[in-house]
Motif scaffolding. Sequence first.
Motif, PDB file in Angstrom:
ATOM      1  N   GLY A  23       0.530  -1.167  -0.063  1.00 24.81           N
ATOM      2  CA  GLY A  23       0.202   0.028  -0.010  1.00 24.81           C
ATOM      3  C   GLY A  23       1.132   1.621  -0.250  1.00 24.81           C
ATOM      4  O   GLY A  23       0.208   2.600  -0.233  1.00 24.81           O
ATOM      5  N   ALA A  24       2.034   0.720   0.129  1.00 29.58           N
ATOM      6  CA  ALA A  24       3.137   2.438   0.462  1.00 29.58           C
ATOM      7  C   ALA A  24       4.691   1.894  -0.433  1.00 29.58           C
ATOM      8  O   ALA A  24       4.720   1.153  -0.955  1.00 29.58           O
ATOM      9  N   ALA A  25       4.829   2.778  -1.275  1.00 29.26           N
ATOM     10  CA  ALA A  25       5.740   2.984  -1.945  1.00 29.26           C
ATOM     11  C   ALA A  25       7.001   2.896  -0.723  1.00 29.26           C
ATOM     12  O   ALA A  25       7.373   3.079  -0.022  1.00 29.26           O
ATOM     13  N   ARG A  26       7.801   1.844  -1.666  1.00 28.40           N
ATOM     14  CA  ARG A  26       8.929   1.955  -0.840  1.00 28.40           C
ATOM     15  C   ARG A  26      10.764   2.369  -1.766  1.00 28.40           C
ATOM     16  O   ARG A  26      10.061   2.300  -2.780  1.00 28.40           O
ATOM     17  N   GLU A  27      11.600   2.230  -1.208  1.00 30.18           N
ATOM     18  CA  GLU A  27      13.370   2.381  -1.942  1.00 30.18           C
ATOM     19  C   GLU A  27      13.788   1.144  -1.987  1.00 30.18           C
ATOM     20  O   GLU A  27      13.704   0.278  -0.913  1.00 30.18           O
ATOM     21  N   VAL A  28      14.002   1.465  -3.128  1.00 30.80           N
ATOM     22  CA  VAL A  28      15.003  -0.185  -3.830  1.00 30.80           C
ATOM     23  C   VAL A  28      16.119   0.318  -3.418  1.00 30.80           C
ATOM     24  O   VAL A  28      16.388   1.064  -3.963  1.00 30.80           O
ATOM     25  N   PRO A  29      16.935  -0.942  -3.262  1.00 38.47           N
ATOM     26  CA  PRO A  29      18.281  -0.662  -3.823  1.00 38.47           C
ATOM     27  C   PRO A  29      18.449  -0.313  -5.193  1.00 38.47           C
ATOM     28  O   PRO A  29      18.065  -0.702  -6.050  1.00 38.47           O
ATOM     29  N   ALA A  30      19.526   0.536  -5.130  1.00 38.59           N
ATOM     30  CA  ALA A  30      19.824   1.797  -6.292  1.00 38.59           C
ATOM     31  C   ALA A  30      20.318   0.774  -7.568  1.00 38.59           C
ATOM     32  O   ALA A  30      20.154   0.944  -8.527  1.00 38.59           O
ATOM     33  N   ASP A  31      20.970  -0.434  -7.076  1.00 37.07           N
ATOM     34  CA  ASP A  31      21.074  -1.328  -8.316  1.00 37.07           C
ATOM     35  C   ASP A  31      20.200  -1.661  -8.415  1.00 37.07           C
ATOM     36  O   ASP A  31      20.504  -3.262  -9.068  1.00 37.07           O
ATOM     37  N   THR A  32      19.154  -2.040  -8.126  1.00 32.87           N
ATOM     38  CA  THR A  32      18.293  -2.716  -8.564  1.00 32.87           C
ATOM     39  C   THR A  32      16.964  -2.319  -9.387  1.00 32.87           C
ATOM     40  O   THR A  32      16.176  -3.110  -9.964  1.00 32.87           O
ATOM     41  N   THR A  33      17.301  -0.926  -9.322  1.00 35.68           N
ATOM     42  CA  THR A  33      16.265  -0.238 -10.669  1.00 35.68           C
ATOM     43  C   THR A  33      16.850  -0.884 -12.145  1.00 35.68           C
ATOM     44  O   THR A  33      17.599  -1.204 -12.597  1.00 35.68           O
ATOM     45  N   ALA A  34      15.258  -0.075 -12.921  1.00 36.22           N
ATOM     46  CA  ALA A  34      15.036  -1.148 -14.304  1.00 36.22           C
ATOM     47  C   ALA A  34      16.565  -0.274 -15.230  1.00 36.22           C
ATOM     48  O   ALA A  34      17.064  -0.904 -16.250  1.00 36.22           O
ATOM     49  N   SER A  35      16.669   0.747 -15.188  1.00 39.61           N
ATOM     50  CA  SER A  35      17.787   1.763 -15.352  1.00 39.61           C
ATOM     51  C   SER A  35      19.591   0.997 -15.242  1.00 39.61           C
ATOM     52  O   SER A  35      19.989   1.192 -16.473  1.00 39.61           O
ATOM     53  N   VAL A  36      19.857   0.309 -13.998  1.00 41.49           N
ATOM     54  CA  VAL A  36      20.752  -0.508 -13.943  1.00 41.49           C
ATOM     55  C   VAL A  36      20.541  -1.840 -14.844  1.00 41.49           C
ATOM     56  O   VAL A  36      21.932  -2.127 -15.576  1.00 41.49           O
ATOM     57  N   VAL A  37      19.798  -2.152 -14.428  1.00 40.44           N
ATOM     58  CA  VAL A  37      19.517  -3.495 -15.531  1.00 40.44           C
ATOM     59  C   VAL A  37      20.024  -3.457 -16.518  1.00 40.44           C
ATOM     60  O   VAL A  37      20.164  -4.452 -17.509  1.00 40.44           O
ATOM     61  N   LEU A  38      19.099  -2.307 -17.425  1.00 37.94           N
ATOM     62  CA  LEU A  38      19.465  -2.264 -18.507  1.00 37.94           C
ATOM     63  C   LEU A  38      21.187  -1.585 -18.827  1.00 37.94           C
ATOM     64  O   LEU A  38      21.588  -1.798 -20.122  1.00 37.94           O
ATOM     65  N   GLU A  39      21.610  -1.158 -18.238  1.00 33.83           N
ATOM     66  CA  GLU A  39      23.256  -0.533 -18.745  1.00 33.83           C
ATOM     67  C   GLU A  39      23.839  -2.139 -17.970  1.00 33.83           C
ATOM     68  O   GLU A  39      24.675  -2.089 -18.973  1.00 33.83           O
ATOM     69  N   ARG A  40      23.478  -3.064 -17.001  1.00 36.67           N
ATOM     70  CA  ARG A  40      23.891  -4.144 -16.894  1.00 36.67           C
ATOM     71  C   ARG A  40      23.942  -5.079 -18.544  1.00 36.67           C
ATOM     72  O   ARG A  40      25.124  -5.721 -19.086  1.00 36.67           O
TER      73      ARG A  40
END
Length: 453
Positions: A23-40
């Motif tokens: 029910g509430a947004a939470r921060e996730v580890p920075a290296d698990t975002t979509a932008s990092v996955v695409l960079e990988r």
Amino acid sequence: MTGVGAPGDGAGRSPGAAGPGAGAAREVPADTTASVVLERCDLLATHSSLPGGLIQRVNLSPGHAAVNALAATWMQDAGMTTWQDAAGNQCGRLEGAEPGLPALLLGSHLDTVPRAGKYDGILGVLTAIAVVQRIRSSGRRLPFALEVVAFADEEGTRFGRALIGSRAYAGTFDPAWWELLDEHGVSLHQAFLDFGLDPARVQDAARRPEDFVGYLEAHIEQGPYLEDEGKALGIVSSIAGARRFLITITGRAGHSGTPYERRRDALAGAADAILAIERIARSAQLIATVGHLQVSPGAVNVIPGEVEFSLDLRGEYDSERDRIWTVIQDMLTDICRQRRLSWESIETHSAPAAECSARLRAAVGEGIRSTGDRRPMSLFSKAGHDAMAIAAITEIGMLFVRCEGGVSHNPAEHVTEADVAATIDAFEAAVLAVAASFSGESSGSSGSSGSGV
């Protein structure tokens, strides 16, 4: 494209009620975002045997070793213990609520076809690593372990046999494969040795049904259906059973001045056969692809005496696929009789259709609904996947991700950051849905319930 219910900035917020902090947004580890996955994905694409930014990465090659090393580093960063198994698959494990529990296996493959895109297989491995890292960072202890596997050879590009890595993992490796040769005449046996693997120990890669509670794989759709419906994600219902053949039509080579009534033109016969294969498959609503053609002797002023072509035949149901192969064989016999030719075939690959289990389909559906798509689309996979091999040892489930234009096995293969963000969120939610429904059976009964193959 805009993801259905996906965060438009690709920030990778939590998957709604299915995840921690419902029910509430939470921060996730920075290296698990979509932008990092695409960079990988971009980084892995640089490990290629082709020049000019084109991608080709085959089994037991320097590129294979390089991407395994990168995947191992990312797995370790996610808190996993890592190892490369006896078949060259890269593996990682995060323990559950107590050490030694059976695992929910997550993964896909890191090898590619020639002139590949960046996401086929690769996105699934990186999504799995990101999800494990999110779950570890949340402090949640699951009633099973999580394992990630990056399979070594799904495509079969180097040795002409698909699913070598996942077949070894499932304990169904065929010793006859040791004699397979690549285009340079290197055998699979020698390639194992060159890679630092011991062919005599390949069975050490085999896992047992009791090791697992199931297998989940995220993969680009490789088709246009999600895009046509305006959806980012879909549930895979089953995976097509595939059979592959090398068909040789033999006639008689001769000078181009030979009168038509005296010709035994193997290429003309093959052309008739290939068009007939398309007509037969379309009428039966099956998939038939001829992707390889070799003409001999191959001179401009010589009637072809022999033609070899491939046939990839796929169907949702094995019985219908096999019936159509019988029809195709009858057609080949008729054409060759009319043209005074002969034909023969060698079967190079056979994989039964694999049905995704109801339990894991439900978990994937719950994961997709958590991203905002309240009515997830169910799709039959016409492409083959490592899940087909893993179905021999545990239940399987798959999440499809929209790809632009349905284009795959092509440098134009493309996914959006928003859709990748939705993928990571939904895959995490699917894992947590499996955990929430986990009934606590013994490891033996959990892992061996089968996939309905």
